[in-house]
Motif scaffolding. Sequence first.
Motif, PDB file in Angstrom:
ATOM      1  N   GLU A  82     -22.728  11.573  -1.050  1.00 31.14           N
ATOM      2  CA  GLU A  82     -22.534  12.979  -0.768  1.00 31.14           C
ATOM      3  C   GLU A  82     -21.696  13.141   0.494  1.00 31.14           C
ATOM      4  O   GLU A  82     -21.691  12.279   1.382  1.00 31.14           O
ATOM      5  N   TRP A  83     -20.975  14.256   0.590  1.00 28.65           N
ATOM      6  CA  TRP A  83     -20.243  14.580   1.814  1.00 28.65           C
ATOM      7  C   TRP A  83     -21.184  15.185   2.853  1.00 28.65           C
ATOM      8  O   TRP A  83     -22.292  15.637   2.512  1.00 28.65           O
TER       9      TRP A  83
ATOM     10  N   MET B 126     -17.055   5.634  -3.033  1.00 28.05           N
ATOM     11  CA  MET B 126     -15.945   6.446  -3.545  1.00 28.05           C
ATOM     12  C   MET B 126     -14.594   5.866  -3.131  1.00 28.05           C
ATOM     13  O   MET B 126     -13.598   6.047  -3.833  1.00 28.05           O
TER      14      MET B 126
ATOM     15  N   GLU C 140     -19.074  10.328 -10.156  1.00 30.44           N
ATOM     16  CA  GLU C 140     -17.645  10.214 -10.456  1.00 30.44           C
ATOM     17  C   GLU C 140     -17.468   9.604 -11.846  1.00 30.44           C
ATOM     18  O   GLU C 140     -18.334   8.879 -12.333  1.00 30.44           O
TER      19      GLU C 140
ATOM     20  N   SER D 247     -12.091  11.286 -12.593  1.00 30.83           N
ATOM     21  CA  SER D 247     -12.369  12.293 -11.557  1.00 30.83           C
ATOM     22  C   SER D 247     -12.949  11.595 -10.335  1.00 30.83           C
ATOM     23  O   SER D 247     -13.863  10.780 -10.463  1.00 30.83           O
ATOM     24  N   GLU D 248     -12.413  11.916  -9.160  1.00 32.82           N
ATOM     25  CA  GLU D 248     -12.901  11.277  -7.946  1.00 32.82           C
ATOM     26  C   GLU D 248     -13.251  12.324  -6.899  1.00 32.82           C
ATOM     27  O   GLU D 248     -12.707  13.432  -6.907  1.00 32.82           O
ATOM     28  N   LYS D 249     -14.151  11.953  -6.007  1.00 36.50           N
ATOM     29  CA  LYS D 249     -14.674  12.880  -5.017  1.00 36.50           C
ATOM     30  C   LYS D 249     -14.017  12.736  -3.644  1.00 36.50           C
ATOM     31  O   LYS D 249     -14.398  13.447  -2.711  1.00 36.50           O
TER      32      LYS D 249
ATOM     33  N   ARG E 240     -11.448  13.499  -0.780  1.00 34.77           N
ATOM     34  CA  ARG E 240     -10.832  14.778  -0.440  1.00 34.77           C
ATOM     35  C   ARG E 240      -9.460  14.577   0.185  1.00 34.77           C
ATOM     36  O   ARG E 240      -9.166  13.522   0.741  1.00 34.77           O
TER      37      ARG E 240
ATOM     38  N   ARG F 181     -14.146   7.110   4.300  1.00 32.17           N
ATOM     39  CA  ARG F 181     -13.462   8.080   3.432  1.00 32.17           C
ATOM     40  C   ARG F 181     -12.690   9.141   4.200  1.00 32.17           C
ATOM     41  O   ARG F 181     -12.101  10.033   3.590  1.00 32.17           O
TER      42      ARG F 181
ATOM     43  N   LEU G 295     -23.652  12.055  -5.779  1.00 31.98           N
ATOM     44  CA  LEU G 295     -22.520  12.606  -6.519  1.00 31.98           C
ATOM     45  C   LEU G 295     -22.134  11.665  -7.649  1.00 31.98           C
ATOM     46  O   LEU G 295     -22.314  10.450  -7.561  1.00 31.98           O
TER      47      LEU G 295
END
Length: 364
Positions: free
Chosen positions: A361-362, A315, A204, A208-210, A212, A275, A202
């Motif tokens: 990645e999530w 992240m 960033e 913008s951040e990933k 959640r 995270r 991913l």
Amino acid sequence: MAYEIDFVGVGDECKKDADAIALRWKDLFGNYKIAVYDGGLQAHGEKLEQHLNQYYFDEDTEKVIDYVICSHSDSDHTSGLKNILDKFEVQALYMNRPWLYVDDIWDKVKDGRITKGSLIRRLRDEYPYINDLEEIAQDKGIPIYEAFQGTVIDGKLRILSPSKEFYLELLVESSKTPLINESADNAFSRFFKNAFQYVKNLIETWSSEKLRENVSTTAENEMSVVIYGEMDDNFLLTGDAGIRALDKSITYSETIGKKIKDNVGFIQVPHHGGRHNVSPSILNRLIGDIVEEGETTGKTAFVSVASGSDHPLQMVVNAFTRRGVSVYKTKGNIIHHHRNMPDRQGWTAIKPLEFEQKVEEWED
């Protein structure tokens, strides 16, 4: 008030992330007070013992630890504390023990085969590490105190979470408490997360951040004792606290006029930089809004990780960095933060972790 704090790593002796933290400060008379917040795994407890003997004690001082605080029941925070209780004279242990509150949760027990006695035994079996700590403390005559919101240790260490009410709520939710059977789906979900391999695919940017918002961690992690240290540079120790515990800590700090965002300069990154314990909105309330790219606020964050660990996740590092916080990791080493304390001979500064565009990645 002058203080220093050490996050203790063990090099290649252990490949699992764990928290072992020692701190000391000077009282009004210039005397040191010493505390240990979590002891990591067995190897961390042994390293912590060596570190205390080398830097906190000398031949002319009694090896007295004023306060030991066990944040929560997970082995990577508790196992090493057995060594600390064994090897030093400990004045007080702060720790929450689930079996003391069977009467408080008894109305939630639906299985008629369970008695209060059997529930107590099952809780001791499910939380063996804090059961061991209790036994050692009782054998050595170390007093054990509850660690609930509002408790102030030595006038300097203020517990922000959990409240007793929140702790009981989490105890009922916990999969370790035999009140509700865990579904197969939940068990599979936990296994899948544990087995997940992190891949940085991913992208960033600074704006913008990933991370959640709707993420969660275990009930045991949320039970973590969150400490607000009132020193020359106020600090926050978080254990493995998740969003719920951090939210309650922030709210409580605001009600007592000690807003974390405005008053804390040093913070422990929760749960080794995972995270599932922080979100953009909780970090805005905890440490502040996003700053201009490259700007720093003078705030510092430490995170305990093993050598070769995939934590802290990038992240999470990015999220702290874009809010002006300099993040440092143990990576199996001992790292040191201090205010108005003497420098240590031979110790050198380390570089903070960098912002990177590629993040993990999530799972879904």
